[in-house]
Design a protein around this motif. Structure first.
Motif, PDB file in Angstrom:
ATOM      1  N   THR A 161      30.640  20.546  99.380  1.00  9.74           N
ATOM      2  CA  THR A 161      31.379  19.074  99.779  1.00  9.74           C
ATOM      3  C   THR A 161      29.970  18.233  99.918  1.00  9.74           C
ATOM      4  OG1 THR A 161      31.149  19.531 102.035  1.00  9.74           O
ATOM      5  CG2 THR A 161      33.306  19.317 101.007  1.00  9.74           C
ATOM      6  N   THR A 162      29.062  18.651  99.285  1.00  8.75           N
ATOM      7  CA  THR A 162      27.945  18.254  99.450  1.00  8.75           C
ATOM      8  C   THR A 162      26.971  17.722  98.209  1.00  8.75           C
ATOM      9  OG1 THR A 162      26.672  19.573 100.997  1.00  8.75           O
ATOM     10  CG2 THR A 162      27.218  18.348 102.068  1.00  8.75           C
ATOM     11  N   ASP A 163      27.414  18.318  97.770  1.00  8.52           N
ATOM     12  CA  ASP A 163      26.312  18.829  95.588  1.00  8.52           C
ATOM     13  C   ASP A 163      26.929  19.322  95.008  1.00  8.52           C
ATOM     14  OD1 ASP A 163      24.555  18.624  94.459  1.00  8.52           O
ATOM     15  OD2 ASP A 163      23.300  19.767  94.942  1.00  8.52           O
ATOM     16  N   SER A 164      26.751  19.596  94.084  1.00 13.09           N
ATOM     17  CA  SER A 164      27.306  20.025  92.692  1.00 13.09           C
ATOM     18  C   SER A 164      25.889  20.544  91.477  1.00 13.09           C
ATOM     19  CB  SER A 164      28.522  19.779  91.912  1.00 13.09           C
ATOM     20  OG  SER A 164      27.764  18.379  91.397  1.00 13.09           O
ATOM     21  N   TRP A 165      25.833  22.307  91.367  1.00  9.33           N
ATOM     22  CA  TRP A 165      24.597  22.504  91.169  1.00  9.33           C
ATOM     23  C   TRP A 165      25.053  24.009  89.969  1.00  9.33           C
ATOM     24  CZ3 TRP A 165      26.876  23.371  95.837  1.00  9.33           C
ATOM     25  CH2 TRP A 165      26.742  24.346  95.609  1.00  9.33           C
ATOM     26  N   CYS A 166      24.294  24.105  89.267  1.00 10.34           N
ATOM     27  CA  CYS A 166      24.376  24.969  88.316  1.00 10.34           C
ATOM     28  C   CYS A 166      23.107  26.233  88.656  1.00 10.34           C
ATOM     29  CB  CYS A 166      23.215  24.894  86.426  1.00 10.34           C
ATOM     30  SG  CYS A 166      24.561  23.439  85.766  1.00 10.34           S
ATOM     31  N   THR A 167      23.970  26.784  88.144  1.00 12.56           N
ATOM     32  CA  THR A 167      23.762  29.328  88.797  1.00 12.56           C
ATOM     33  C   THR A 167      23.307  29.580  87.341  1.00 12.56           C
ATOM     34  OG1 THR A 167      24.481  28.819  91.402  1.00 12.56           O
ATOM     35  CG2 THR A 167      23.940  30.683  89.824  1.00 12.56           C
ATOM     36  N   ASN A 168      22.484  30.754  87.175  1.00 21.45           N
ATOM     37  CA  ASN A 168      22.387  31.062  85.866  1.00 21.45           C
ATOM     38  C   ASN A 168      22.910  33.001  86.432  1.00 21.45           C
ATOM     39  OD1 ASN A 168      20.919  31.380  83.157  1.00 21.45           O
ATOM     40  ND2 ASN A 168      19.709  33.298  84.414  1.00 21.45           N
ATOM     41  N   CYS A 169      23.235  33.048  85.673  1.00 20.63           N
ATOM     42  CA  CYS A 169      23.858  34.460  85.537  1.00 20.63           C
ATOM     43  C   CYS A 169      22.936  35.442  84.689  1.00 20.63           C
ATOM     44  CB  CYS A 169      25.704  34.798  85.173  1.00 20.63           C
ATOM     45  SG  CYS A 169      26.218  33.644  85.641  1.00 20.63           S
ATOM     46  N   THR A 170      22.046  36.316  85.510  1.00 21.05           N
ATOM     47  CA  THR A 170      21.050  36.966  85.213  1.00 21.05           C
ATOM     48  C   THR A 170      21.458  38.170  84.039  1.00 21.05           C
ATOM     49  OG1 THR A 170      20.409  37.225  87.114  1.00 21.05           O
ATOM     50  CG2 THR A 170      19.315  39.108  86.257  1.00 21.05           C
ATOM     51  N   TYR A 171      23.088  38.505  84.324  1.00 18.38           N
ATOM     52  CA  TYR A 171      23.806  39.476  83.527  1.00 18.38           C
ATOM     53  C   TYR A 171      24.324  39.711  82.510  1.00 18.38           C
ATOM     54  CZ  TYR A 171      20.860  42.985  86.160  1.00 18.38           C
ATOM     55  OH  TYR A 171      20.000  42.987  87.176  1.00 18.38           O
ATOM     56  N   GLY A 172      24.729  37.860  82.530  1.00 18.02           N
ATOM     57  CA  GLY A 172      25.664  36.944  81.679  1.00 18.02           C
ATOM     58  C   GLY A 172      26.525  36.571  82.377  1.00 18.02           C
ATOM     59  N   CYS A 173      27.700  35.920  81.984  1.00 17.92           N
ATOM     60  CA  CYS A 173      28.499  35.006  82.248  1.00 17.92           C
ATOM     61  C   CYS A 173      30.014  35.249  81.656  1.00 17.92           C
ATOM     62  CB  CYS A 173      28.513  33.360  82.010  1.00 17.92           C
ATOM     63  SG  CYS A 173      29.880  32.270  82.176  1.00 17.92           S
ATOM     64  N   ALA A 174      30.972  35.914  81.968  1.00 18.94           N
ATOM     65  CA  ALA A 174      32.464  35.712  81.413  1.00 18.94           C
ATOM     66  C   ALA A 174      33.469  35.730  81.864  1.00 18.94           C
ATOM     67  CB  ALA A 174      32.558  37.441  81.282  1.00 18.94           C
ATOM     68  N   THR A 175      34.300  34.764  81.078  1.00 24.70           N
ATOM     69  CA  THR A 175      35.531  34.019  82.175  1.00 24.70           C
ATOM     70  C   THR A 175      35.329  33.852  83.171  1.00 24.70           C
ATOM     71  OG1 THR A 175      36.477  36.252  83.254  1.00 24.70           O
ATOM     72  CG2 THR A 175      37.450  36.482  81.156  1.00 24.70           C
ATOM     73  N   GLY A 176      34.462  32.342  83.036  1.00 23.88           N
ATOM     74  CA  GLY A 176      33.432  32.140  84.013  1.00 23.88           C
ATOM     75  C   GLY A 176      32.840  32.728  85.205  1.00 23.88           C
TER      76      GLY A 176
END
Length: 525
Positions: A161-176
């Protein structure tokens, strides 16, 4: 309590006060009881701070018992009070703030999607006063989403409710969602990706097992070997024995075409076949010694192989049955049978003929069991046989050969009906044994016939009957000769000559003599 009046909201105490003022004013008018009728025209113009203008036109017609008429024209400008507090209340004027007045500002946070790499975004939303209330309950107007953080493909977007941000996936990203690492350490762990290495990954350098074999079961197949190694399972970070895999075969001994490959649990090798290889096995030798044994291959020599130099038999013959055929001979030798290693007499074969006497065209070939030779034909050769003195191999039917002169005589005799002339015509028209061109014999030919030392046999009058030893024999009669015939075909004299076989001398007779002879025996040619 608030009451809406003519489009404006008025508090109840204020309304009560106004009513009391009006009542007092009316009670103080000295002319009120004197008016028989009152017409009020009241125009009120209220100018509020919030720019609301109220124009009131009152037309009041009263009919009183009084005879007085009172006309009151009064124009008042009143300022009304809407509110005293609230975010949408202008306390300086006690009026509602207009609907263009922003009374609240909120910020929302979200992501462009739920996929990997979705961007972080936010949006400001403005709420306005309604213009009719001191509360902030007017129109709500969103300001539109804007990206505040551009996420990479291996990152996820998060917000609260106070912010939005990007979180890096150390081992990659899949299906969101960020991929949760399977492992962080271990021989079978990809520490970069945090995943187990696939089952195709060899994880141990030392072989677990060794296997030996052959490339095929055929002759000439190579000897080979291969190792079995540990491989990752794809489900664990450790390198265990749960997935053992063989590597490719490698040749350790290249076999020749006459070799067979053999192996056991500790080695593989080529085994040479001394007598050759067929259908993947060494040939078993048919033999190892003997005149009819091929010791290099261990097989029996074929039936076309001569195994003895000494002839078993000798044969003589002729190249053909024709005139001029050569005399020849050949030998018979022992040959292998193809089924035995010994040189026996079970397969005797003749070699080719060889000429031992070359015959000429007038020769005939003759042979027996011990020799073959050429025999010359003094009178010529025909159809593979020597001709006789008369030029025939076999005398034509109805003819006899004179071996001394080579003349061909008619076997039969004829008794001319009218003497010599009929005898002459008889001979020149005769056809016997397929021969033509017959003629009457000469005195000399009849004399030679009488004088032969070894008489030959005619079937008619076979004996030459020399007197006096002729009694009781079928003797040759008197025979006409050609004497008296010249080239002109006529008889120049009245006499002709016959030959007397009793005395062996010619006699002169009338050429027309017909009494029981003489006879005629024609000669050829």
């Amino acid at each position: 309590m608030t009451t809406k009046f003519k489009g404006a909201y008025i508090d109840a105490p204020l309304l009560l006060g106004l009513a009391l003022l009006v009542a007092v004013a009316c009670s103080d008018d000295p002319t009120d009881s004197m008016d028989s009728g009152t017409t009020d025209t009241d125009t009120d113009v209220d100018s509020d701070v919030d720019s609301d203008v109220d124009t009131d036109t009152d037309t009041d017609t009263d009919t009183d018992t009084d005879t007085d008429t009172y006309t009151d024209t009064d124009t008042d400008t009143d300022t009304d009070m809407d509110c005293t507090s609230g975010v949408c209340c202008d306390t300086s004027t006690s009026l509602y703030r207009p609907s263009t007045y922003s009374c609240a500002l909120t910020t929302e946070y979200s992501c462009t999607s739920t996929d990997c790499g979705a961007d972080a975004q936010e949006q400001d939303t403005t709420q306005y006063c309604s213009g009719t209330s001191e509360l902030c309950n007017g129109a709500i107007v969103p300001g539109g989403w804007i990206t505040v953080d551009d996420c990479a493909t291996d990152a996820i977007c998060e917000y609260d409710t106070t912010d939005s941000w990007c979180t890096n996936c150390t081992y990659g990203c899949a299906t969101g969602s960020c991929i949760v690492s399977d492992c962080t350490t271990g021989v079978c762990c990809d520490t970069t990706a945090g995943t187990y290495l696939p089952s195709t990954t060899q994880c141990w350098a030392t072989p677990e097992n060794t296997e030996y074999g052959c490339t095929s079961g055929d002759c000439g197949a190579d000897a080979q070997m291969r190792y079995q190694y540990r491989y990752c399972t794809g489900a664990s970070a450790t390198c265990g024995t749960g997935n053992l895999q063989w590597d490719t075969w490698s040749v350790i001994d290249a076999c020749g075409l006459d070799d067979i490959c053999e192996f056991n649990t500790s080695n593989a090798w080529c085994n040479n076949c001394l007598y050759g290889c067929s259908t993947g096995s060494c040939n078993v030798p048919d033999c190892t010694s003997g005149d009819c044994c091929d010791t290099s291959t261990g097989t029996r020599l074929p039936a076309t192989t001569q195994c003895s130099a000494t002839p078993e038999n000798t044969e003589y013959g002729c190249a053909s049955g024709d005139c001029g055929a050569d005399a020849q001979m050949r030998y018979q030798y022992r040959y292998c049978t193809g089924a035995s290693a010994t040189c026996g007499t079970g397969n005797l074969q003749w070699d080719t003929w060889s000429v031992i006497d070359a015959c000429g065209l007038d020769d005939i070939c003759e042979f027996n069991t011990s020799n073959a030779w050429c025999t010359n034909c003094p009178y010529g050769c025909s159809t593979g046989s020597c001709e006789n003195e008369c030029g025939f191999v076999t005398m034509p039917a109805g003819t006899v050969c004179d071996p001394d002169t080579g003349n061909v005589w008619e076997d039969d005799v004829d008794s001319p009906a009218s003497g010599w002339w009929d005898a002459f015509l008889y001979c020149i028209n005769l056809t016997t044994g397929g021969l033509t061109d017959w003629r009457m014999p000469t005195d000399e030919e009849l004399d030679a016939l009488w004088r032969i030392s070894t008489p030959y046999t005619f079937s008619v009058h076979p004996y030459q009957c020399r007197w006096p030893a002729w009694a009781g024999q079928d003797c040759e009669p008197l025979l006409w000769s050609d004497y008296g015939y010249d080239l002109y075909g006529y008889i120049p004299t009245a006499s002709a000559q016959v030959f007397n076989f009793d005395w062996g001398t010619p006699l002169v007779y009338s050429w027309t003599l017909t009494n029981a002879g003489p006879f005629v025996r024609c000669v050829h040619p």
